[in-house]
Design an enzyme around this catalytic site. Structure first.
Site, PDB file in Angstrom:
ATOM      1  N   ARG A  78       0.721  -1.047  -0.158  1.00 50.23           N
ATOM      2  CA  ARG A  78      -0.126   0.101   0.361  1.00 50.23           C
ATOM      3  C   ARG A  78       0.861   1.289   0.079  1.00 50.23           C
ATOM      4  NH1 ARG A  78      -2.789   3.301   4.730  1.00 50.23           N
ATOM      5  NH2 ARG A  78      -4.811   3.602   3.586  1.00 50.23           N
ATOM      6  N   ASN A 153      -7.266   8.091   2.735  1.00 56.32           N
ATOM      7  CA  ASN A 153      -7.004   7.719   3.985  1.00 56.32           C
ATOM      8  C   ASN A 153      -7.452   8.285   5.031  1.00 56.32           C
ATOM      9  OD1 ASN A 153      -4.362   5.957   5.354  1.00 56.32           O
ATOM     10  ND2 ASN A 153      -4.307   7.936   6.098  1.00 56.32           N
ATOM     11  N   GLU A 154      -8.149   7.128   5.650  1.00 63.81           N
ATOM     12  CA  GLU A 154      -8.415   7.965   6.952  1.00 63.81           C
ATOM     13  C   GLU A 154      -9.648   8.822   6.966  1.00 63.81           C
ATOM     14  OE1 GLU A 154      -5.674   7.451   9.922  1.00 63.81           O
ATOM     15  OE2 GLU A 154      -5.449   5.515   9.674  1.00 63.81           O
ATOM     16  N   HIS A 220      -9.056  -0.465  10.084  1.00 62.97           N
ATOM     17  CA  HIS A 220      -7.527   0.361  10.089  1.00 62.97           C
ATOM     18  C   HIS A 220      -7.020   0.456  11.974  1.00 62.97           C
ATOM     19  CE1 HIS A 220      -5.968   3.784   7.105  1.00 62.97           C
ATOM     20  NE2 HIS A 220      -6.436   2.355   6.356  1.00 62.97           N
ATOM     21  N   TYR A 222      -6.047   0.131  15.458  1.00 62.69           N
ATOM     22  CA  TYR A 222      -4.929   0.603  16.597  1.00 62.69           C
ATOM     23  C   TYR A 222      -5.212   0.576  18.278  1.00 62.69           C
ATOM     24  CZ  TYR A 222      -2.006   1.931  12.526  1.00 62.69           C
ATOM     25  OH  TYR A 222      -1.529   2.127  11.713  1.00 62.69           O
ATOM     26  N   GLU A 249      -4.958  -0.804   7.713  1.00 65.40           N
ATOM     27  CA  GLU A 249      -3.458  -0.855   8.637  1.00 65.40           C
ATOM     28  C   GLU A 249      -3.891  -1.653   9.465  1.00 65.40           C
ATOM     29  OE1 GLU A 249      -2.705   3.377   8.980  1.00 65.40           O
ATOM     30  OE2 GLU A 249      -2.688   4.067   7.113  1.00 65.40           O
ATOM     31  N   TRP A 278       0.999  -1.334   8.966  1.00 69.33           N
ATOM     32  CA  TRP A 278       1.725   0.293   9.374  1.00 69.33           C
ATOM     33  C   TRP A 278       2.854   0.010  10.083  1.00 69.33           C
ATOM     34  CZ3 TRP A 278       0.632   4.334   6.415  1.00 69.33           C
ATOM     35  CH2 TRP A 278       1.359   5.485   6.450  1.00 69.33           C
TER      36      TRP A 278
END
Length: 452
Positions: A78, A153-154, A220, A222, A249, A278
Protein backbone atom coordinates in the site's frame (compact mmCIF):
# COMPACT_ATOMS: atom_id res chain seq x y z
CA UNK A 1 -1.62 6.36 10.23
CA UNK A 2 -1.94 6.02 13.99
CA UNK A 3 -3.83 8.84 15.68
CA UNK A 4 -4.74 9.55 19.29
CA UNK A 5 -8.53 9.27 19.66
CA UNK A 6 -10.79 11.66 21.52
CA UNK A 7 -13.60 9.76 23.21
CA UNK A 8 -17.00 11.38 22.76
CA UNK A 9 -19.59 11.15 25.48
CA UNK A 10 -22.55 10.58 23.21
CA UNK A 11 -22.51 8.26 20.19
CA UNK A 12 -23.85 9.58 16.93
CA UNK A 13 -27.13 8.18 15.63
CA UNK A 14 -26.90 7.73 11.89
CA UNK A 15 -29.79 7.07 9.54
CA UNK A 16 -28.79 5.57 6.20
CA UNK A 17 -30.74 5.80 2.97
CA UNK A 18 -30.25 3.13 0.33
CA UNK A 19 -29.04 4.24 -3.08
CA UNK A 20 -30.36 2.31 -6.05
CA UNK A 21 -27.56 1.68 -8.50
CA UNK A 22 -27.45 -1.00 -11.16
CA UNK A 23 -25.53 -0.02 -14.25
CA UNK A 24 -23.67 -3.30 -14.79
CA UNK A 25 -23.38 -6.52 -12.79
CA UNK A 26 -20.32 -7.21 -10.65
CA UNK A 27 -18.96 -9.83 -13.00
CA UNK A 28 -18.58 -7.15 -15.68
CA UNK A 29 -15.67 -5.75 -13.68
CA UNK A 30 -12.22 -6.05 -15.16
CA UNK A 31 -9.05 -7.00 -13.31
CA UNK A 32 -9.16 -7.33 -9.55
CA UNK A 33 -12.72 -7.42 -8.28
CA UNK A 34 -15.01 -8.27 -5.40
CA UNK A 35 -16.79 -11.62 -5.40
CA UNK A 36 -18.94 -11.99 -2.30
CA UNK A 37 -16.63 -11.32 0.63
CA UNK A 38 -13.52 -12.16 -1.40
CA UNK A 39 -11.22 -10.33 -3.76
CA UNK A 40 -10.51 -12.29 -6.93
CA UNK A 41 -8.36 -11.76 -9.99
CA UNK A 42 -9.64 -11.57 -13.55
CA UNK A 43 -9.30 -15.36 -13.85
CA UNK A 44 -11.48 -15.89 -10.78
CA UNK A 45 -8.57 -16.94 -8.54
CA UNK A 46 -8.96 -15.68 -4.98
CA UNK A 47 -6.39 -13.09 -3.92
CA UNK A 48 -5.66 -12.38 -0.25
CA UNK A 49 -3.57 -9.30 0.41
CA UNK A 50 -0.51 -9.86 2.56
CA UNK A 51 1.63 -6.77 2.69
CA UNK A 52 2.73 -3.54 4.30
CA UNK A 53 2.35 0.21 3.90
CA UNK A 54 5.18 2.22 2.36
CA UNK A 55 5.31 6.03 2.95
CA UNK A 56 6.43 6.85 -0.57
CA UNK A 57 5.29 10.49 -0.72
CA UNK A 58 7.68 11.47 2.08
CA UNK A 59 10.56 9.26 0.91
CA UNK A 60 10.38 9.26 -2.87
CA UNK A 61 14.03 8.24 -3.15
CA UNK A 62 13.46 4.96 -1.30
CA UNK A 63 12.45 3.05 -4.42
CA UNK A 64 14.42 -0.03 -3.34
CA UNK A 65 11.68 -0.54 -0.73
CA UNK A 66 9.50 -2.26 -3.34
CA UNK A 67 12.07 -4.98 -4.04
CA UNK A 68 12.91 -5.34 -0.36
CA UNK A 69 9.28 -5.71 0.66
CA UNK A 70 8.81 -8.34 -2.02
CA UNK A 71 11.96 -10.22 -1.00
CA UNK A 72 10.52 -10.62 2.49
CA UNK A 73 7.50 -12.38 1.04
CA UNK A 74 4.78 -9.74 0.59
CA UNK A 75 2.32 -9.91 -2.31
CA UNK A 76 0.93 -6.37 -1.88
CA UNK A 77 2.22 -2.92 -0.99
CA UNK A 78 0.00 0.00 0.00
CA UNK A 79 1.71 3.15 -1.30
CA UNK A 80 1.22 6.55 0.35
CA UNK A 81 0.67 9.31 -2.24
CA UNK A 82 -0.14 13.00 -1.95
CA UNK A 83 -2.69 15.01 -3.91
CA UNK A 84 -0.86 18.31 -3.42
CA UNK A 85 -3.30 19.63 -0.82
CA UNK A 86 -0.93 18.69 2.04
CA UNK A 87 1.73 16.50 0.47
CA UNK A 88 3.05 15.97 -3.01
CA UNK A 89 1.52 16.15 -5.50
CA UNK A 90 2.57 12.64 -6.46
CA UNK A 91 3.05 12.85 -10.20
CA UNK A 92 5.09 9.66 -10.41
CA UNK A 93 2.15 7.25 -10.33
CA UNK A 94 3.23 5.50 -13.53
CA UNK A 95 6.67 4.85 -12.04
CA UNK A 96 5.17 3.57 -8.78
CA UNK A 97 2.99 1.13 -10.71
CA UNK A 98 6.01 0.04 -12.74
CA UNK A 99 7.96 -0.64 -9.53
CA UNK A 100 5.09 -2.73 -8.21
CA UNK A 101 4.89 -4.74 -11.42
CA UNK A 102 8.65 -5.22 -11.70
CA UNK A 103 8.57 -6.71 -8.22
CA UNK A 104 5.41 -8.78 -8.78
CA UNK A 105 3.39 -6.88 -6.19
CA UNK A 106 -0.21 -5.75 -6.24
CA UNK A 107 -0.27 -1.97 -5.79
CA UNK A 108 -2.79 -0.34 -3.43
CA UNK A 109 -2.51 3.40 -4.09
CA UNK A 110 -3.91 5.84 -1.53
CA UNK A 111 -4.22 9.63 -1.18
CA UNK A 112 -3.03 10.54 2.31
CA UNK A 113 -4.15 14.19 2.30
CA UNK A 114 -7.69 13.26 3.36
CA UNK A 115 -6.53 12.01 6.78
CA UNK A 116 -8.86 13.30 9.51
CA UNK A 117 -11.01 15.59 7.35
CA UNK A 118 -13.53 17.53 9.43
CA UNK A 119 -11.24 17.48 12.44
CA UNK A 120 -7.91 18.19 10.75
CA UNK A 121 -8.21 21.63 9.17
CA UNK A 122 -5.58 21.09 6.47
CA UNK A 123 -7.08 17.83 5.22
CA UNK A 124 -8.44 17.35 1.72
CA UNK A 125 -11.99 16.18 1.12
CA UNK A 126 -12.76 12.89 -0.59
CA UNK A 127 -14.07 14.89 -3.53
CA UNK A 128 -10.68 16.58 -3.83
CA UNK A 129 -9.02 13.17 -3.65
CA UNK A 130 -11.14 12.01 -6.60
CA UNK A 131 -10.00 15.07 -8.54
CA UNK A 132 -6.43 13.90 -7.97
CA UNK A 133 -7.23 10.41 -9.28
CA UNK A 134 -8.84 11.98 -12.35
CA UNK A 135 -5.64 13.98 -12.93
CA UNK A 136 -3.67 10.71 -12.88
CA UNK A 137 -6.13 8.70 -14.95
CA UNK A 138 -3.79 8.18 -17.89
CA UNK A 139 -1.36 6.29 -15.63
CA UNK A 140 -4.12 4.18 -14.09
CA UNK A 141 -6.35 3.06 -16.93
CA UNK A 142 -5.32 -0.38 -18.17
CA UNK A 143 -3.72 -1.31 -14.84
CA UNK A 144 -6.84 -2.86 -13.28
CA UNK A 145 -5.14 -6.26 -12.90
CA UNK A 146 -2.39 -4.71 -10.78
CA UNK A 147 -3.81 -1.65 -9.02
CA UNK A 148 -6.37 -1.03 -6.29
CA UNK A 149 -7.39 2.60 -5.75
CA UNK A 150 -7.80 3.43 -2.05
CA UNK A 151 -9.67 6.70 -2.63
CA UNK A 152 -8.54 8.50 0.53
CA UNK A 153 -6.74 7.58 3.73
CA UNK A 154 -8.79 7.81 6.96
CA UNK A 155 -11.02 10.37 5.25
CA UNK A 156 -13.04 11.64 8.24
CA UNK A 157 -11.88 12.34 11.80
CA UNK A 158 -14.03 12.18 14.94
CA UNK A 159 -16.00 15.36 14.23
CA UNK A 160 -19.37 14.59 12.64
CA UNK A 161 -18.24 11.16 11.53
CA UNK A 162 -21.60 10.51 9.86
CA UNK A 163 -20.63 12.89 7.03
CA UNK A 164 -18.50 9.97 5.84
CA UNK A 165 -21.59 8.28 4.36
CA UNK A 166 -22.44 10.93 1.77
CA UNK A 167 -18.79 11.82 1.15
CA UNK A 168 -17.90 8.20 0.42
CA UNK A 169 -20.91 7.39 -1.76
CA UNK A 170 -20.27 10.59 -3.71
CA UNK A 171 -16.60 9.75 -4.21
CA UNK A 172 -17.36 6.24 -5.44
CA UNK A 173 -19.97 7.51 -7.89
CA UNK A 174 -17.64 10.23 -9.17
CA UNK A 175 -14.89 7.66 -9.76
CA UNK A 176 -17.25 5.47 -11.76
CA UNK A 177 -18.76 8.34 -13.74
CA UNK A 178 -15.22 9.28 -14.76
CA UNK A 179 -14.57 5.81 -16.16
CA UNK A 180 -12.50 4.13 -13.46
CA UNK A 181 -13.09 0.36 -13.47
CA UNK A 182 -10.56 -0.52 -10.76
CA UNK A 183 -11.27 -2.26 -7.50
CA UNK A 184 -11.92 0.63 -5.10
CA UNK A 185 -11.01 0.59 -1.41
CA UNK A 186 -12.65 2.94 1.10
CA UNK A 187 -11.35 3.63 4.60
CA UNK A 188 -13.54 4.03 7.67
CA UNK A 189 -14.09 7.35 9.49
CA UNK A 190 -12.82 8.08 13.04
CA UNK A 191 -9.27 8.28 11.66
CA UNK A 192 -9.90 4.91 10.03
CA UNK A 193 -10.89 3.09 13.24
CA UNK A 194 -14.69 3.30 13.01
CA UNK A 195 -15.14 3.36 16.79
CA UNK A 196 -18.57 4.98 16.32
CA UNK A 197 -19.42 2.17 13.86
CA UNK A 198 -20.52 4.46 11.05
CA UNK A 199 -18.92 2.24 8.41
CA UNK A 200 -20.06 -0.97 10.07
CA UNK A 201 -23.67 0.20 10.31
CA UNK A 202 -23.82 1.69 6.81
CA UNK A 203 -21.67 -0.75 4.89
CA UNK A 204 -24.43 -1.89 2.56
CA UNK A 205 -25.24 1.69 1.60
CA UNK A 206 -21.63 2.23 0.57
CA UNK A 207 -21.44 -1.01 -1.39
CA UNK A 208 -24.72 -0.22 -3.17
CA UNK A 209 -23.30 3.13 -4.29
CA UNK A 210 -20.88 1.38 -6.62
CA UNK A 211 -22.50 0.75 -9.99
CA UNK A 212 -19.84 -1.87 -10.69
CA UNK A 213 -20.24 -3.60 -7.32
CA UNK A 214 -16.46 -3.50 -6.97
CA UNK A 215 -15.67 -1.79 -3.65
CA UNK A 216 -13.94 -3.27 -0.61
CA UNK A 217 -14.19 -1.68 2.84
CA UNK A 218 -11.07 -1.06 4.91
CA UNK A 219 -10.67 -0.87 8.69
CA UNK A 220 -7.58 0.52 10.45
CA UNK A 221 -6.88 -1.16 13.77
CA UNK A 222 -4.89 0.57 16.49
CA UNK A 223 -5.67 1.35 20.14
CA UNK A 224 -9.44 1.01 19.71
CA UNK A 225 -8.85 -2.68 18.96
CA UNK A 226 -6.74 -3.65 21.97
CA UNK A 227 -8.70 -6.76 22.93
CA UNK A 228 -9.47 -9.98 21.12
CA UNK A 229 -13.17 -9.44 21.80
CA UNK A 230 -13.27 -6.03 20.09
CA UNK A 231 -11.48 -7.40 17.04
CA UNK A 232 -13.51 -10.57 16.60
CA UNK A 233 -16.83 -8.79 17.19
CA UNK A 234 -16.05 -6.23 14.49
CA UNK A 235 -14.90 -8.83 11.97
CA UNK A 236 -17.89 -11.07 12.75
CA UNK A 237 -20.34 -8.30 11.79
CA UNK A 238 -18.84 -8.01 8.31
CA UNK A 239 -18.52 -11.74 7.80
CA UNK A 240 -22.10 -12.49 8.85
CA UNK A 241 -23.45 -9.81 6.51
CA UNK A 242 -21.31 -10.89 3.56
CA UNK A 243 -19.47 -7.56 3.27
CA UNK A 244 -15.95 -7.50 1.75
CA UNK A 245 -13.33 -6.17 4.16
CA UNK A 246 -9.58 -5.77 4.44
CA UNK A 247 -7.47 -4.62 7.39
CA UNK A 248 -5.82 -1.73 5.61
CA UNK A 249 -3.60 -0.63 8.52
CA UNK A 250 -2.71 -1.95 11.94
CA UNK A 251 0.11 -1.72 14.46
CA UNK A 252 1.36 -3.98 17.23
CA UNK A 253 1.06 -4.45 20.96
CA UNK A 254 4.17 -2.62 22.15
CA UNK A 255 2.32 -1.84 25.39
CA UNK A 256 -0.84 -3.33 26.95
CA UNK A 257 -3.11 -0.55 25.65
CA UNK A 258 -2.19 -1.02 22.00
CA UNK A 259 -3.69 -3.18 19.29
CA UNK A 260 -3.84 -6.94 19.80
CA UNK A 261 -1.90 -7.74 16.64
CA UNK A 262 -1.69 -11.46 17.37
CA UNK A 263 -5.48 -11.72 17.23
CA UNK A 264 -5.61 -9.63 14.05
CA UNK A 265 -3.11 -11.90 12.30
CA UNK A 266 -4.76 -15.10 13.48
CA UNK A 267 -8.28 -13.94 12.62
CA UNK A 268 -7.23 -12.60 9.22
CA UNK A 269 -5.58 -15.90 8.39
CA UNK A 270 -8.48 -18.06 9.54
CA UNK A 271 -11.06 -15.90 7.73
CA UNK A 272 -9.04 -15.29 4.55
CA UNK A 273 -8.98 -11.52 5.09
CA UNK A 274 -6.31 -9.33 3.54
CA UNK A 275 -4.07 -7.26 5.77
CA UNK A 276 -1.57 -4.42 5.23
CA UNK A 277 0.55 -3.58 8.26
CA UNK A 278 1.78 -0.07 9.08
CA UNK A 279 4.58 0.56 8.11
CA UNK A 280 7.89 -0.15 6.38
CA UNK A 281 9.98 2.72 7.84
CA UNK A 282 10.16 6.49 8.34
CA UNK A 283 7.56 6.98 11.08
CA UNK A 284 7.87 9.99 13.36
CA UNK A 285 7.02 7.42 16.03
CA UNK A 286 9.67 4.77 15.17
CA UNK A 287 8.00 2.11 17.30
CA UNK A 288 5.84 1.45 14.22
CA UNK A 289 8.80 1.01 11.85
CA UNK A 290 9.43 -2.50 10.52
CA UNK A 291 12.97 -1.69 9.43
CA UNK A 292 15.72 0.58 10.74
CA UNK A 293 16.32 3.33 8.18
CA UNK A 294 14.65 1.31 5.38
CA UNK A 295 17.29 -1.43 5.72
CA UNK A 296 15.70 -4.88 5.20
CA UNK A 297 18.61 -6.56 6.99
CA UNK A 298 17.69 -4.62 10.15
CA UNK A 299 14.18 -5.76 10.94
CA UNK A 300 12.73 -4.35 14.15
CA UNK A 301 10.71 -6.40 16.61
CA UNK A 302 7.59 -5.36 14.68
CA UNK A 303 9.23 -6.25 11.37
CA UNK A 304 10.25 -9.70 12.61
CA UNK A 305 6.74 -10.28 13.88
CA UNK A 306 4.88 -9.23 10.74
CA UNK A 307 7.14 -10.98 8.25
CA UNK A 308 8.36 -14.03 10.15
CA UNK A 309 5.91 -14.65 12.99
CA UNK A 310 2.94 -16.98 13.20
CA UNK A 311 0.29 -16.03 10.61
CA UNK A 312 2.78 -13.50 9.23
CA UNK A 313 3.55 -12.62 5.65
CA UNK A 314 6.13 -15.32 4.87
CA UNK A 315 3.89 -18.14 6.03
CA UNK A 316 0.62 -16.96 4.46
CA UNK A 317 1.31 -14.81 1.37
CA UNK A 318 0.66 -16.13 -2.15
CA UNK A 319 1.68 -14.15 -5.21
CA UNK A 320 -1.05 -12.85 -7.52
CA UNK A 321 -1.52 -15.23 -10.45
CA UNK A 322 -1.35 -12.34 -12.92
CA UNK A 323 2.42 -12.67 -12.48
CA UNK A 324 2.44 -16.34 -13.44
CA UNK A 325 0.51 -16.04 -16.68
CA UNK A 326 -2.87 -16.02 -14.97
CA UNK A 327 -2.38 -19.50 -13.47
CA UNK A 328 -2.25 -20.27 -9.75
CA UNK A 329 1.30 -20.44 -8.45
CA UNK A 330 2.60 -23.81 -7.32
CA UNK A 331 5.78 -22.64 -5.64
CA UNK A 332 6.43 -19.97 -2.98
CA UNK A 333 6.62 -16.49 -4.39
CA UNK A 334 9.56 -14.84 -2.70
CA UNK A 335 13.16 -15.93 -2.35
CA UNK A 336 14.58 -14.02 0.63
CA UNK A 337 18.08 -12.56 0.58
CA UNK A 338 20.76 -14.72 2.15
CA UNK A 339 23.36 -13.44 4.58
CA UNK A 340 25.54 -16.55 4.85
CA UNK A 341 26.90 -18.85 2.13
CA UNK A 342 24.64 -21.84 1.44
CA UNK A 343 25.69 -25.28 2.60
CA UNK A 344 25.13 -27.98 -0.02
CA UNK A 345 25.00 -31.54 1.30
CA UNK A 346 25.20 -34.79 -0.58
CA UNK A 347 22.05 -35.75 -2.43
CA UNK A 348 19.54 -38.53 -1.93
CA UNK A 349 20.55 -41.54 0.24
CA UNK A 350 21.52 -44.76 -1.62
CA UNK A 351 18.56 -46.75 -2.89
CA UNK A 352 16.25 -43.81 -3.53
CA UNK A 353 14.66 -43.89 -6.98
CA UNK A 354 14.50 -40.15 -7.51
CA UNK A 355 16.98 -37.49 -6.48
CA UNK A 356 16.83 -34.07 -4.91
CA UNK A 357 19.29 -31.72 -3.24
CA UNK A 358 18.83 -29.14 -0.49
CA UNK A 359 20.81 -26.02 0.36
CA UNK A 360 20.62 -24.12 3.64
CA UNK A 361 21.22 -20.50 4.56
CA UNK A 362 20.64 -18.19 7.52
CA UNK A 363 18.53 -15.20 6.45
CA UNK A 364 18.82 -13.36 9.75
CA UNK A 365 20.13 -13.97 13.26
CA UNK A 366 19.53 -12.24 16.59
CA UNK A 367 20.21 -12.97 20.23
CA UNK A 368 18.88 -16.46 20.86
CA UNK A 369 17.05 -16.75 17.54
CA UNK A 370 17.50 -17.03 13.80
CA UNK A 371 15.61 -17.47 10.54
CA UNK A 372 16.64 -20.31 8.24
CA UNK A 373 15.89 -20.88 4.58
CA UNK A 374 16.17 -24.13 2.63
CA UNK A 375 15.97 -24.54 -1.14
CA UNK A 376 14.96 -27.94 -2.49
CA UNK A 377 15.90 -28.78 -6.08
CA UNK A 378 14.83 -31.82 -8.08
CA UNK A 379 17.53 -33.85 -9.83
CA UNK A 380 17.47 -35.17 -13.38
CA UNK A 381 13.91 -36.50 -13.04
CA UNK A 382 10.65 -34.95 -11.92
CA UNK A 383 9.60 -35.66 -8.33
CA UNK A 384 6.16 -35.70 -6.71
CA UNK A 385 7.25 -35.04 -3.13
CA UNK A 386 10.26 -34.44 -0.90
CA UNK A 387 11.49 -34.57 2.67
CA UNK A 388 14.54 -32.75 4.04
CA UNK A 389 16.23 -33.80 7.28
CA UNK A 390 18.27 -31.15 9.09
CA UNK A 391 20.61 -32.47 11.80
CA UNK A 392 21.69 -29.43 13.84
CA UNK A 393 25.12 -29.67 15.54
CA UNK A 394 24.57 -27.27 18.46
CA UNK A 395 21.21 -28.18 19.92
CA UNK A 396 19.20 -25.69 17.85
CA UNK A 397 15.42 -26.04 17.82
CA UNK A 398 12.73 -24.98 15.36
CA UNK A 399 9.57 -23.30 16.65
CA UNK A 400 7.65 -22.53 13.44
CA UNK A 401 7.92 -23.05 9.69
CA UNK A 402 6.25 -22.06 6.43
CA UNK A 403 5.90 -23.84 3.09
CA UNK A 404 6.68 -27.17 4.79
CA UNK A 405 5.28 -29.50 7.46
CA UNK A 406 7.90 -29.92 10.18
CA UNK A 407 8.47 -32.61 12.82
CA UNK A 408 11.31 -32.64 15.34
CA UNK A 409 13.22 -35.22 17.31
CA UNK A 410 15.75 -33.53 19.57
CA UNK A 411 17.98 -31.45 17.31
CA UNK A 412 16.94 -33.31 14.17
CA UNK A 413 14.22 -31.63 12.12
CA UNK A 414 12.35 -33.24 9.22
CA UNK A 415 10.54 -30.94 6.80
CA UNK A 416 8.11 -32.37 4.25
CA UNK A 417 6.45 -30.63 1.32
CA UNK A 418 2.95 -29.25 1.59
CA UNK A 419 0.26 -29.71 -1.04
CA UNK A 420 1.30 -26.97 -3.43
CA UNK A 421 5.09 -27.41 -3.59
CA UNK A 422 5.78 -31.17 -3.69
CA UNK A 423 5.68 -31.72 -7.45
CA UNK A 424 8.84 -30.40 -9.10
CA UNK A 425 9.96 -30.81 -12.68
CA UNK A 426 13.51 -31.98 -13.34
CA UNK A 427 15.88 -29.27 -12.15
CA UNK A 428 13.07 -27.14 -10.67
CA UNK A 429 13.17 -25.86 -7.12
CA UNK A 430 11.14 -24.53 -4.23
CA UNK A 431 11.91 -23.07 -0.80
CA UNK A 432 10.73 -23.33 2.77
CA UNK A 433 11.71 -21.37 5.84
CA UNK A 434 11.59 -21.49 9.61
CA UNK A 435 12.28 -19.65 12.85
CA UNK A 436 14.72 -21.34 15.22
CA UNK A 437 16.44 -20.89 18.57
CA UNK A 438 20.12 -21.27 19.43
CA UNK A 439 22.36 -20.99 22.46
CA UNK A 440 26.13 -20.60 22.34
CA UNK A 441 26.69 -21.23 18.65
CA UNK A 442 24.59 -21.66 15.53
CA UNK A 443 26.39 -24.06 13.23
CA UNK A 444 24.89 -25.18 9.93
CA UNK A 445 23.02 -28.48 9.97
CA UNK A 446 23.81 -31.57 7.91
CA UNK A 447 21.07 -31.91 5.28
CA UNK A 448 19.64 -35.00 3.61
CA UNK A 449 17.02 -34.72 0.86
CA UNK A 450 14.76 -37.65 0.00
CA UNK A 451 12.50 -37.50 -3.06
CA UNK A 452 9.43 -39.53 -4.02
Amino acid sequence: MKRQLTVLGVALLVAAASVLMFARPADAAVGLRVSGTNIVEANGQRFIMRGVNHPHVWFTGQTSAFANIKALGANTVRVVLGSGKRWGPSTDVANVISLCKQNRLICVLEVHDTTGYGEEGAAASLDEAVDYWISQKSALVGQENYVVINIGNEPIGNTNASQWINATTGAIQKMRSNGFEHLLMVDAPNWGQDWQYVMRDNAQTILNADSRRNTVLSIHMYAVFNTAASITDYLNRFQSNGWPLVIGEFGWRFNPNEVDHDTILAEANSRGLGYLAWSWSGNTDPILDMTVNFDPTQLTTWGQRIFNGANGIRSTAREATIYSGGQPTTTPTATPPTTTPPVTPTTTPPGATRACTATYSVVGQWSGGFQGDVRVTAGGSAISGWAVTLAFPNGQTVSQAWNATVTTSGSTVTARNVGYNGSLAAGAGTTFGFIGSWNGSNGAPTLTCTAT
